[in-house]
Design a protein around this motif. Structure first.
Motif, PDB file in Angstrom:
ATOM      1  N   ALA A 103     -11.245  14.810  -0.044  1.00 39.13           N
ATOM      2  CA  ALA A 103     -10.497  15.535  -1.079  1.00 39.13           C
ATOM      3  C   ALA A 103      -9.266  16.198  -0.472  1.00 39.13           C
ATOM      4  CB  ALA A 103     -11.405  16.575  -1.735  1.00 39.13           C
ATOM      5  N   HIS A 148      -6.609  13.554   0.382  1.00 39.84           N
ATOM      6  CA  HIS A 148      -5.962  13.015  -0.822  1.00 39.84           C
ATOM      7  C   HIS A 148      -4.952  13.999  -1.393  1.00 39.84           C
ATOM      8  CE1 HIS A 148      -6.334  11.306  -5.159  1.00 39.84           C
ATOM      9  NE2 HIS A 148      -5.331  10.761  -4.509  1.00 39.84           N
ATOM     10  N   ALA A 168      -9.510  15.440  -9.628  1.00 42.32           N
ATOM     11  CA  ALA A 168     -10.868  15.577  -9.104  1.00 42.32           C
ATOM     12  C   ALA A 168     -10.845  16.050  -7.653  1.00 42.32           C
ATOM     13  CB  ALA A 168     -11.606  14.245  -9.209  1.00 42.32           C
ATOM     14  N   SER A 169      -9.932  15.517  -6.877  1.00 42.27           N
ATOM     15  CA  SER A 169      -9.802  15.947  -5.480  1.00 42.27           C
ATOM     16  C   SER A 169      -9.417  17.417  -5.393  1.00 42.27           C
ATOM     17  CB  SER A 169      -8.762  15.086  -4.758  1.00 42.27           C
ATOM     18  OG  SER A 169      -9.180  13.742  -4.658  1.00 42.27           O
ATOM     19  N   ASP A 220      -6.181  11.349 -12.623  1.00 43.11           N
ATOM     20  CA  ASP A 220      -7.522  11.916 -12.753  1.00 43.11           C
ATOM     21  C   ASP A 220      -8.239  11.996 -11.405  1.00 43.11           C
ATOM     22  OD1 ASP A 220      -7.596   9.147 -12.654  1.00 43.11           O
ATOM     23  OD2 ASP A 220      -9.449   8.996 -13.813  1.00 43.11           O
ATOM     24  N   VAL A 221      -7.950  11.044 -10.524  1.00 44.76           N
ATOM     25  CA  VAL A 221      -8.539  11.076  -9.187  1.00 44.76           C
ATOM     26  C   VAL A 221      -7.952  12.237  -8.393  1.00 44.76           C
ATOM     27  CG1 VAL A 221      -8.839   9.809  -7.023  1.00 44.76           C
ATOM     28  CG2 VAL A 221      -8.958   8.591  -9.203  1.00 44.76           C
ATOM     29  N   THR A 253      -0.876  13.410  -1.261  1.00 41.43           N
ATOM     30  CA  THR A 253      -0.183  13.310  -2.541  1.00 41.43           C
ATOM     31  C   THR A 253       0.935  14.331  -2.657  1.00 41.43           C
ATOM     32  OG1 THR A 253      -2.221  12.513  -3.616  1.00 41.43           O
ATOM     33  CG2 THR A 253      -0.476  13.366  -5.056  1.00 41.43           C
ATOM     34  N   PHE A 295      -5.799   2.983  -7.002  1.00 41.11           N
ATOM     35  CA  PHE A 295      -6.813   3.964  -7.396  1.00 41.11           C
ATOM     36  C   PHE A 295      -6.448   5.365  -6.921  1.00 41.11           C
ATOM     37  CE2 PHE A 295     -10.667   6.306  -6.131  1.00 41.11           C
ATOM     38  CZ  PHE A 295     -11.286   6.436  -7.365  1.00 41.11           C
ATOM     39  N   LEU A 296      -5.876   5.460  -5.734  1.00 38.21           N
ATOM     40  CA  LEU A 296      -5.541   6.766  -5.169  1.00 38.21           C
ATOM     41  C   LEU A 296      -4.333   7.403  -5.848  1.00 38.21           C
ATOM     42  CD1 LEU A 296      -6.071   6.037  -1.370  1.00 38.21           C
ATOM     43  CD2 LEU A 296      -7.638   7.158  -2.968  1.00 38.21           C
ATOM     44  N   ARG A 307      -3.966   7.481  -9.141  1.00 38.81           N
ATOM     45  CA  ARG A 307      -4.331   7.909 -10.496  1.00 38.81           C
ATOM     46  C   ARG A 307      -4.387   9.429 -10.583  1.00 38.81           C
ATOM     47  NH1 ARG A 307      -9.601   4.483 -12.084  1.00 38.81           N
ATOM     48  NH2 ARG A 307      -9.882   6.428 -13.264  1.00 38.81           N
TER      49      ARG A 307
END
Length: 386
Positions: free
Chosen positions: A281, A284, A230-231, A226-227, A288, A221-222, A224
């Protein structure tokens, strides 16, 4: 994040958090405006707690895989005992430091500011309360939180590995109930925990679940896109609001309504939703963009921060004494910006020197065991500076 090998990012950001904590602990220090708390709605405390949960799950989860759950849980409790002994030791030295300076400077405000008045009034009761973690002078509140949260890991380690969603659901429910019903354990002589463990356990366990999952390849999930987007949006909005508020505060033109609202939903004691969402946020986005093999982490000028992160307990404890000493110096000697710069830089340098000495003392025996290579001894990888 993968669980393979040591993740230097954890050392770097933990070291950076320790430096920020030291700087923020010096009252009326203009250099504190360069730390995280004046750029976003979270600060170094969230970094410390999240990384502590992540690292503990990686280290003790790895032990559980190799030696079984009972052995891993015992090692968690052993670590808790080490932290407890360190906390009591720091408590004794810190209260002596505050009491001595208050008497020598004839300034009882130091004892009042640091919250040791109760100790001076009835030391026998204060010591007993300190042993139960319920007496927490200024600067002495994050280690009790860490001890309590780590102790829960000894019980929850099997569930984190096998039922992580259940752990997060229950943890999230406790977090919400804490905000709805305002639960918070009491402290001596008359107060509550500055870091409410019933609220902060959610961030710690989030870190633990993500850390434990890293041993199995991470959480899809992390990863993705789109995630991640959003973050980025959440983080950008938080920065766009927080930085102007900091500037307006410096200009003594803070909008009272907006400040009151952000304080209400960003309460530090109970880890307000604004702080939590902002930090997640931020974490993440940073995790990333800064990969574990990032060449940035190899830059020589980052090494002092990394070394501090690897010797985090000793550096944190020294930072408590140094931040108070800096406060006394600024109050009793000179509060100019030049003096603020001097005590801040001097404190950071001393923290680094301690970390470097401890790192050297640990790597020399390892070098002899491995034929002079300086490599970590078997079983020690990833455990340094917890």
């Amino acid at each position: 994040m993968s669980g393979q090998g040591r993740d230097i990012r954890l050392d770097f950001f933990r070291g950076l958090a320790l430096i920020f904590i030291f700087v923020d602990h010096i009252p009326d220090n203009l250099l504190a405006y360069t730390t995280l708390t004046n750029i976003v709605f979270s600060d170094a405390a969230e970094v410390f707690v999240f990384i502590s949960g992540y690292t503990a799950a990686v280290v003790f989860g790895g032990l559980e895989r190799k030696h079984g759950m009972l052995f891993a849980s015992v090692q968690v409790l052993r670590r808790c005992w080490s932290l407890y002994v360190a906390h009591i030791f720091v408590f004794i030295i810190f209260t002596a430091q505050v009491s001595w300076t208050a008497e020598r400077t004839n300034n009882p405000m130091f004892a009042e500011e640091m919250g040791v008045i109760a100790f001076l009034a009835e030391p026998h009761i204060a010591v007993i309360r300190a042993l139960s973690l319920s007496f927490q002078p200024a600067f002495m509140n994050i280690l009790p939180l860490y001890i309590v949260l780590l102790a829960t890991l000894a019980v929850l380690l099997p569930l984190i590995a096998r039922r992580p969603r259940v752990v997060l659901i229950v943890s999230g429910a406790i977090y919400l109930a804490t905000h709805i019903f305002r639960f918070n354990p009491s402290t001596y002589p008359a107060g509550v925990w500055f870091f409410n463990p019933l609220a902060w356990q959610f961030l710690f366990l989030l870190g633990a679940v993500i850390g434990r999952a890293s041993l199995d390849g991470g959480i899809a999930f992390l990863a993705r896109r789109d995630v991640f987007v959003a973050s980025c949006v959440i983080l950008a909005l938080c920065v766009a609001v927080r930085v102007p508020l900091t500037i307006l505060y410096l200009l003594d033109r803070s909008p009272a309504d907006i400040v009151a609202f952000t304080i209400a939903i960003g309460d530090k004691t109970n880890l307000g939703p604004l702080r939590l969402v902002n930090f997640l946020a931020l974490a993440h986005v940073v995790a990333t963009l800064v990969r574990r093999d990032s060449p940035v982490l190899a830059w020589r000028w980052l090494n002092p921060v990394i070394v501090c992160g690897q010797q985090s307990l000793a550096v944190f404890c020294l930072g408590i004494f140094l931040s108070y000493a800096a406060h006394v110096t600024l109050t009793e000697v000179n509060h100019s910006f030049a003096m603020q710069l001097f005590v801040t830089v001097a404190g950071v340098v001393m923290m680094y020197l301690l970390a470097r000495i401890l790192d050297w003392s640990k790597t020399r025996p390892a070098a002899r065991r491995t034929g002079g290579t300086g490599a970590s001894a078997p079983g020690q990888l990833g455990q340094g500076g917890k």
